[in-house]
Write an enzyme that holds these catalytic residues in place. Structure first.
Site, PDB file in Angstrom:
ATOM      1  N   PRO A  77       0.790  -1.242   0.000  1.00  0.00           N
ATOM      2  CA  PRO A  77       0.000   0.000   0.000  1.00  0.00           C
ATOM      3  C   PRO A  77       0.818   1.285   0.000  1.00  0.00           C
ATOM      4  CG  PRO A  77       0.186  -0.816   2.233  1.00  0.00           C
ATOM      5  CD  PRO A  77       0.945  -1.799   1.366  1.00  0.00           C
ATOM      6  N   CYS A  78       2.122   1.219  -0.263  1.00  0.00           N
ATOM      7  CA  CYS A  78       2.955   2.398  -0.072  1.00  0.00           C
ATOM      8  C   CYS A  78       2.538   3.584  -0.943  1.00  0.00           C
ATOM      9  CB  CYS A  78       4.425   2.062  -0.307  1.00  0.00           C
ATOM     10  SG  CYS A  78       4.808   1.453  -1.956  1.00  0.00           S
TER      11      CYS A  78
END
Length: 246
Positions: free
Chosen positions: A182-183
């Protein structure tokens, strides 16, 4: 709107979803999915004991979509043709009772997938976790999962394998699952929804997960029905996952 809310709305939105709003957005997503995706099993809410430190919200849990099969014929596999997702109960309509887990079909092969949408308190965004296994229950290695991904996702995975899909312990089940990292989520969510954001917009909160999955679902080949999107979001739907994750 009071002064506090007015000031808050002048601060640029950072693309995240508050933890205490996740269950509301999850409920809207689940209801819309059930309404417009009849060929799939429903996304179900799984309540869990609170385990996030300093968690003050009343509801904690995750969404699950399980027993979904990626069905491919031997000819499709040989020619790298298109693959189709089906609910496990729809793979065969045989009148004789049988065990789906041991079903062997010479014309079709089915890889089984379970998907979970879990909130990440560190990134403050939803995360798609998944696992895959053969009909006999044995897990698929990542090399086999790559073959099931849409073309644009497989290419991106080859370029950036461990920043795109990672394997780690499921935060609630304490077993290894794969997840889409999810960065960069907050950045592309800002691209999708920043023009419609206000802190008091309940519809915005409810629609967050639908908008998020319209991108993330493409990565694993699960495209949502356009009826689930608002008019503004339909205009943005042409943005592909490969464009956003570049």
């Amino acid at each position: 709107m009071d002064l506090k809310e007015a000031v808050k709305d002048k601060i640029p939105w950072d693309g995240t979803l508050p933890l205490n709003e996740f269950s509301l957005s999850a409920s809207t997503f689940s209801d819309k999915w059930k309404m417009f995706n009849h060929s799939f099993p429903p996304w179900l809410w799984n309540p869990c004991p609170k385990h996030h430190l300093n968690s003050s919200h009343k509801v904690e849990g995750y969404l699950s979509l399980e027993n979904v099969c990626l069905v491919k014929s031997c000819e499709e596999e040989k020619n790298h043709g298109s693959l189709s997702w089906k609910a496990e109960s729809n793979i065969s309509q045989a009148e004789e009772p049988f065990d789906h887990a041991t079903l062997v079909c010479p014309e079709f092969e089915a890889n089984h997938y379970d998907f979970h949408i879990v909130y990440s308190p560190s990134y403050r965004v939803p995360v798609l976790y998944f696992r895959s296994y053969y009909s006999d229950g044995q897990p698929l290695p990542l090399s086999e999962i790559e073959k099931d991904l849409p073309g644009h996702s497989a290419e991106l995975l080859l370029e950036s394998k461990w920043t795109f899909i990672t394997q780690e312990e499921h935060p609630y089940l304490n077993r290894p699952w794969y997840k889409l990292h999810p960065c960069g989520t907050r950045d592309w969510m800002k691209l999708l929804l920043s023009d419609t954001y206000t802190s008091s917009n309940k519809n915005f909160i409810e629609q967050y997960l639908v908008s998020w999955f319209s991108v993330v679902g493409q990565v694993v080949g699960l495209k949502i029905s356009l009826e689930m999107l608002n008019i503004e979001e339909k205009k943005l739907f042409e943005t592909t996952a490969s464009d956003i994750f570049e």
